[in-house]
Design an enzyme around this catalytic site. Structure first.
Site, PDB file in Angstrom:
ATOM      1  N   LYS A   1       0.663  -1.212  -0.062  1.00  0.00           N
ATOM      2  CA  LYS A   1       0.026   0.001   0.011  1.00  0.00           C
ATOM      3  C   LYS A   1       0.894   1.359   0.063  1.00  0.00           C
ATOM      4  CE  LYS A   1      -3.294   2.891   0.785  1.00  0.00           C
ATOM      5  NZ  LYS A   1      -4.354   3.091  -0.265  1.00  0.00           N
TER       6      LYS A   1
ATOM      7  N   CYS B   1      -3.867  10.563   0.909  1.00  0.00           N
ATOM      8  CA  CYS B   1      -3.170   9.563   0.830  1.00  0.00           C
ATOM      9  C   CYS B   1      -1.621   9.613   0.198  1.00  0.00           C
ATOM     10  CB  CYS B   1      -3.976   8.672  -0.391  1.00  0.00           C
ATOM     11  SG  CYS B   1      -5.705   8.459   0.193  1.00  0.00           S
TER      12      CYS B   1
HETATM   13  N1  SAJ Z   1      -1.655  14.552  -9.425  1.00  0.00           N
HETATM   14  C1  SAJ Z   1      -0.980  15.369  -9.949  1.00  0.00           C
HETATM   15  N2  SAJ Z   1      -0.291  14.824 -11.370  1.00  0.00           N
HETATM   16  C2  SAJ Z   1      -0.694  13.746 -11.868  1.00  0.00           C
HETATM   17  C3  SAJ Z   1      -1.793  13.119 -10.950  1.00  0.00           C
HETATM   18  C4  SAJ Z   1      -2.267  13.398  -9.627  1.00  0.00           C
HETATM   19  O1  SAJ Z   1      -0.184  16.542  -9.604  1.00  0.00           O
HETATM   20  O2  SAJ Z   1      -0.583  13.568 -12.942  1.00  0.00           O
HETATM   21  C5  SAJ Z   1      -2.050  15.200  -7.980  1.00  0.00           C
HETATM   22  C6  SAJ Z   1      -3.569  15.634  -7.641  1.00  0.00           C
HETATM   23  O3  SAJ Z   1      -3.688  16.718  -8.284  1.00  0.00           O
HETATM   24  C7  SAJ Z   1      -3.752  15.318  -6.383  1.00  0.00           C
HETATM   25  C8  SAJ Z   1      -2.796  14.101  -5.954  1.00  0.00           C
HETATM   26  O4  SAJ Z   1      -1.895  14.130  -6.874  1.00  0.00           O
HETATM   27  O5  SAJ Z   1      -3.376  16.539  -5.764  1.00  0.00           O
HETATM   28  C9  SAJ Z   1      -3.441  12.732  -5.596  1.00  0.00           C
HETATM   29  O6  SAJ Z   1      -4.290  12.643  -6.558  1.00  0.00           O
HETATM   30  P1  SAJ Z   1      -4.663  11.219  -7.290  1.00  0.00           P
HETATM   31  O7  SAJ Z   1      -5.748  11.166  -8.087  1.00  0.00           O
HETATM   32  O8  SAJ Z   1      -3.140  10.604  -7.621  1.00  0.00           O
HETATM   33  O9  SAJ Z   1      -4.867  10.133  -6.017  1.00  0.00           O
HETATM   34  P2  SAJ Z   1      -6.138  10.213  -4.811  1.00  0.00           P
HETATM   35  O10 SAJ Z   1      -5.025  10.666  -3.489  1.00  0.00           O
HETATM   36  O11 SAJ Z   1      -7.342  10.650  -4.961  1.00  0.00           O
HETATM   37  O12 SAJ Z   1      -5.924   8.448  -4.416  1.00  0.00           O
HETATM   38  C10 SAJ Z   1      -4.827   7.730  -4.450  1.00  0.00           C
HETATM   39  C11 SAJ Z   1      -4.827   6.593  -5.549  1.00  0.00           C
HETATM   40  N3  SAJ Z   1      -3.617   5.879  -5.180  1.00  0.00           N
HETATM   41  C12 SAJ Z   1      -2.630   5.640  -6.520  1.00  0.00           C
HETATM   42  O13 SAJ Z   1      -3.220   5.899  -7.705  1.00  0.00           O
HETATM   43  C13 SAJ Z   1      -1.535   4.845  -6.428  1.00  0.00           C
HETATM   44  C14 SAJ Z   1      -5.795   5.575  -4.789  1.00  0.00           C
HETATM   45  O14 SAJ Z   1      -5.945   4.286  -5.742  1.00  0.00           O
HETATM   46  C15 SAJ Z   1      -5.717   5.017  -3.521  1.00  0.00           C
HETATM   47  O15 SAJ Z   1      -6.633   4.131  -2.847  1.00  0.00           O
HETATM   48  C16 SAJ Z   1      -5.597   6.587  -2.580  1.00  0.00           C
HETATM   49  O16 SAJ Z   1      -4.836   7.241  -2.892  1.00  0.00           O
HETATM   50  C17 SAJ Z   1      -5.882   5.972  -1.190  1.00  0.00           C
HETATM   51  O17 SAJ Z   1      -6.645   6.010  -0.230  1.00  0.00           O
HETATM   52  O18 SAJ Z   1      -4.587   5.439  -0.707  1.00  0.00           O
END
Ligand code: SAJ
Length: 396
Positions: free
Chosen positions: A196, A250
């Site tokens: 995780k 997360c």
């Molecule tokens: N972000 C960027 N650039 C990108 C992608 C995301 O700057 O190319 C930023 C987003 O704007 C945001 C942050 O990253 O601020 C996180 O967003 P996210 O969509 O990557 O993830 P979360 O926090 O909504 O969900 C994540 C997911 N983990 C992964 O993709 C590895 C999800 O599957 C997990 O279940 C969740 O964390 C969790 O609960 O741990």
């Protein structure tokens, strides 16, 4: 145990698959709402499912556990001190179920947890109930769902399941197979815990790479969006998108569970965190500098629109949002300029007065895009405005 963003959808999904579920939460308001069939979180499609399972009696909520065959710990693991994981909620939830445990029961932790937590909880259980040693099934199985797509992902995502012994892993796999259609992958508890943390750290490191590129490109006079689009044409390159930092509960949190326990080894993971944190500060500085420049050039203070407060596009979740921090910092350094804050996905903000996005865009001299909400993409480019596009709305 825990009816939050993950526990409640999991409880509802299990109940939809004819498993009788008692949803336990320490917050009486959450219990009351759940029993009334009212959803206390925002998740598309879930409200109808909750009403159904409450009406047919497969799910009910309570502030205290009841005798069951399987117990799932789905409570938060926040920080204590600077960036140390705090597993006290996991321990409290565990201690709450200990009196109810009986031979053959299954106990699973889903909360994101530092390595070794499942073993620590197993020890606590057996200290209190030594007669159950070797007679319980204890495992770790992290959730992996993406907020906004929880109903689908709870059922279709693969799951990693690690028991403290093989019998525990097998028992937990048998349970999850009742509603998970994705593949179930067996391992041990420590590997599942680390898995995780690895998933979210991997994403954090990859976003840090994109953010670092954006800083380099800004200095080098290169359009980072075009650069990444072109580099991704390589068959084995897949760079993510830069933004104004990394938020949510997360990705901006879990890597610290590794760096705090393994500071000597976890260098890249720690640096990625630092880059992503720095990116938000850098954005705030850029805005403040643009405001000063505007004032010098126009002999008046600018009107500034801050577009987006949520931590990622098209959601209403403001937790750990870098946009929030940037807006606050810009307001502190604004020297009485008019700052318009925009967040189309929430009705009210407890600190900022919100302005509709079209009005803010029309009125502002400086427009700062912080979150790439879909409606922003229909706004026309305007040469008369200073546009700071940190999240790639126009990609110019
Ligand atoms: N972000 C960027 N650039 C990108 C992608 C995301 O700057 O190319 C930023 C987003 O704007 C945001 C942050 O990253 O601020 C996180 O967003 P996210 O969509 O990557 O993830 P979360 O926090 O909504 O969900 C994540 C997911 N983990 C992964 O993709 C590895 C999800 O599957 C997990 O279940 C969740 O964390 C969790 O609960 O741990």
């Amino acid at each position: 145990m825990g009816l939050g963003y993950i526990g409640l959808p999991t409880a509802i999904t299990a109940a939809m698959h004819d498993i009788t579920v008692v949803g336990v939460d320490v917050n009486p308001a959450v219990v009351e709402k759940t029993n009334a069939g009212v959803l206390h979180i925002v998740e598309p499609g879930l409200a109808e499912m909750l009403r159904k399972v409450v009406d047919n009696g497969t799910l009910h909520a309570s502030t205290i556990p009841e005798i069951s065959d399987a117990y799932f710990i789905v409570v938060p693991t926040p920080f204590k001190g600077k960036h140390e994981p705090d597993i006290s909620f996991v321990e409290a939830a565990t201690r709450a179920v200990i009196p109810f445990l009986k031979e053959g029961d299954l106990y699973v932790i889903e909360s994101t947890s530092p390595i070794g937590t499942t073993e620590i909880m197993a020890n606590i259980i057996f200290q209190e109930r030594p007669e159950l040693k070797g007679k319980l099934h204890i495992a770790y199985c992290p959730e992996r769902v993406l907020p906004g797509n929880v109903i689908y992902e709870l059922v279709h995502n693969d799951r990693v399941i690690g028991g403290i012994d093989e019998a525990s892993t097998a028992k937990a796999m048998e349970f999850y197979s009742k509603f998970v259609q994705g593949e179930l992958h067996a391992t041990n508890a420590r590997t599942a815990e680390m898995c995780k943390l690895t998933e979210n750290s991997s994403r954090d490191v990859q976003i840090a790479f994109a953010n670092e590129l954006s800083l380099i490109c800004d200095r080098a006079g290169i359009n980072v969006w075009e650069l990444i689009r072109l580099a991704n044409k390589h068959p084995r390159v897949n760079i993510l998108q830069p933004g104004c930092g990394v938020g949510g509960h997360c990705i901006a949190v879990d890597p610290y569970f590794i760096t705090s326990a393994y500071p000597t080894e976890a260098k890249l993971i720690a640096d990625a965190r630092a880059v992503n944190n720095y990116k938000a500060e850098w954005c705030a500085e850029k805005v403040i500098n643009a405001m000063l420049r505007f004032e010098i050039e126009h002999s008046r203070k600018p009107v500034v629109a801050m577009m987006g407060v949520a931590f990622k596009p098209d959601i209403d979740d403001l937790r750990e949002s870098p946009a929030n921090a940037i807006i606050s910092k810009v307001m502190q350094g604004s020297n009485n300029s008019r700052i318009l804050v925009v967040e189309p996905n929430v009705k009210e903000h407890h600190v900022f007065k919100l302005t509709p996005y079209q009005e803010a865009y029309r009125t502002a001299d400086i427009v700062v895009f912080l979150t790439a909400h879909t409606p922003f993409r229909s706004l026309p480019w305007d040469d008369n405005k200073v546009i700071l596009d940190f999240c790639g709305i126009f990609k110019r």
